[in-house]
Design an enzyme around this catalytic site. Structure first.
Site, PDB file in Angstrom:
ATOM      1  N   THR A  17       0.543  -1.071   0.389  1.00  0.00           N
ATOM      2  CA  THR A  17       0.145   0.104  -0.197  1.00  0.00           C
ATOM      3  C   THR A  17       0.716   1.446   0.252  1.00  0.00           C
ATOM      4  OG1 THR A  17      -0.165  -0.377   2.497  1.00  0.00           O
ATOM      5  CG2 THR A  17      -1.786  -1.346   1.698  1.00  0.00           C
ATOM      6  N   GLY A 100      17.692  -9.384   2.104  1.00  0.00           N
ATOM      7  CA  GLY A 100      16.927  -9.598   0.896  1.00  0.00           C
ATOM      8  C   GLY A 100      16.058 -10.328   1.567  1.00  0.00           C
ATOM      9  N   SER A 106      18.415  -3.042   3.187  1.00  0.00           N
ATOM     10  CA  SER A 106      19.120  -1.622   3.077  1.00  0.00           C
ATOM     11  C   SER A 106      18.510  -0.234   3.469  1.00  0.00           C
ATOM     12  CB  SER A 106      18.218  -1.682   1.474  1.00  0.00           C
ATOM     13  OG  SER A 106      17.231  -1.885   1.041  1.00  0.00           O
ATOM     14  N   ASP A 150       9.472   1.796   4.407  1.00  0.00           N
ATOM     15  CA  ASP A 150      11.030   1.088   5.107  1.00  0.00           C
ATOM     16  C   ASP A 150      11.774   2.058   5.749  1.00  0.00           C
ATOM     17  OD1 ASP A 150      10.086  -0.871   4.005  1.00  0.00           O
ATOM     18  OD2 ASP A 150      12.248  -0.921   2.569  1.00  0.00           O
ATOM     19  N   TYR A 199       7.387  -7.245  -8.321  1.00  0.00           N
ATOM     20  CA  TYR A 199       7.095  -5.497  -7.674  1.00  0.00           C
ATOM     21  C   TYR A 199       6.636  -4.455  -9.138  1.00  0.00           C
ATOM     22  CZ  TYR A 199       7.963  -2.021  -4.560  1.00  0.00           C
ATOM     23  OH  TYR A 199       7.953  -0.095  -4.265  1.00  0.00           O
TER      24      TYR A 199
END
Ligand code: ADP
Ligand code: MG
Length: 363
Positions: A17, A100, A106, A150, A199
């Protein structure tokens, strides 16, 4: 010698989202990246990653270019920060996050680096500004089209609290995560090449849905729609894929709202129901799950003391997040680990924690 810790994050609900202007509910974890920082005399940044057992040297001033190497994450922050550097630094980086695996190693790296530069160079930027820097580092230099979720979670994490964030307005608030419960992250150890390409495809499909909806309504992103609006929009009827993607996003936003209310009232049964509904929608409408994730979710949610479970992150592998009573965690790990191993021949990794703090200086 300053030492910084930058956590990984796990999203409890609100999946796919963030890039649709929707709502999310992440926590910062206790796993993460540690940076040991020393001032040095030469005009450069020496960065050593213990994970790669390798040192890179970056100039203090750009321009910076992508090299297809882990140093891009650091170069990306320097590029996005466009700051006036005041001193050279030697930085040693170590991490206990899987890479990952959907726990955002990251953003843990970029946000931690941005925060320590902000202090060393006295830049005076806010955590929110630095979260945007970390996002732009990946978008503009690394070449990953990630959203704000993130870096925001890594920046704003707080012990014992989940973060309810609206990625459109940037309005957000903490929600207390009830005592006596833990977040169990289960790494399926499945990695599929298609995660990145799918993605990007999902992002295009959502953009297409917005385009179609704009024949009848004026919206900027799927987050602008309420769940009930979808039934009244006929321009999606000829495009079942766009309809499914849009349905996931608008219903997921409503699930996040209900999950936040459930947490606030301590109704962990209701909270768990929203997690299960989210997983079903990710599998059926957004089509980003796989047999291993479905198995982990279904088996976990049948265990005593488990409120609910769902996949977390991009999908097609990576991690499942379950929320369980503290006393139910050890039996869950044992039972689910054994069943997953006997079904798929894989020994899943488990990590259980409560919500932790965002990036912080340890000393
Ligand atoms: P995720 O964020 O889900 O863990 P990404 O593919 O977005 O996965 O980021 C993983 C990449 O981040 C790695 O391939 C590597 O380039 C970089 N990275 C993460 N942790 C480290 C580390 N400790 N040292 C150097 N590079 C790292
Ligand atoms: Mg990442």
């Amino acid at each position: 010698m300053p030492v910084w810790f930058s956590p990984g994050r796990v999203n409890l609900i609100g999946e796919h989202t963030d890039y649709n202007g929707g709502r999310v509910l992440p926590i910062a974890m206790d796993l993460g990246t540690t940076f040991q920082v020393d001032l040095i005399r030469d005009a450069s940044l020496r960065i050593c990653s213990q994970r790669y057992d390798e040192q890179v040297v970056l100039p203090l001033e750009g321009p910076y270019r992508a090299r297809g190497h882990w140093q891009d994450y650091f170069a990306g922050v320097l590029h996005a920060l466009a700051a006036a550097p005041s001193t050279g630094l030697s930085i040693t980086v170590s991490s206990n996050l899987p890479q990952g695996g959907g726990l955002s190693s990251s953003a843990s790296l970029t946000m931690g680096f941005a925060m320590l530069l902000n202090e060393a160079w006295e830049l005076g930027k806010s955590r929110l500004e630095l979260a945007h820097v970390a996002q732009r580092a990946e978008n503009e230099l690394v070449g990953v089209d990630c959203g704000i979720l993130d870096p925001f979670a890594v920046a704003m994490g707080r012990s014992g609290q989940a973060i309810a964030l609206d990625c459109r307005s940037f309005r957000w608030h903490y929600v207390e995560f009830p005592e006596g419960h833990e977040v169990v992250v289960i790494n399926s150890l499945v990695k599929r090449e298609l995660t990145d390409s799918e993605y990007n495809t999902r992002r295009q499909e959502c953009a297409r849905a917005v385009e179609l909806i704009n024949h009848e309504r004026s919206i900027q992103c799927l987050g602008d729609l309420a769940a009930m609006d979808l039934d009244t929009i006929s321009s999606l009827n000829g495009n079942p894929v766009a309809l499914r993607r849009a349905r996931h996003v608008v219903e997921e936003n409503a699930r996040v709202d209900r999950a936040v209310s459930a947490l606030q009232s301590g109704d962990m049964g209701a909270f768990g129901e929203e997690l299960l509904a989210s997983h079903a929608s990710l599998a059926r409408d957004y089509q980003v799950s796989c047999a291993e994730l479905d198995f982990l979710v279904e088996t976990a949610s049948g265990q005593p003391g488990v409120c609910g479970a769902k996949m977390t992150g991009g999908g097609f592998g990576g991690c499942v997040v379950a929320v369980a009573r503290t006393d139910a965690v050890a039996p869950l790990v044992e039972e689910l680990g054994a069943r997953y191993d006997s079904r798929f021949g894989i020994q899943a990794h488990f990590h259980s924690c409560r919500p932790g703090d965002g990036v912080k200086r340890l000393q």
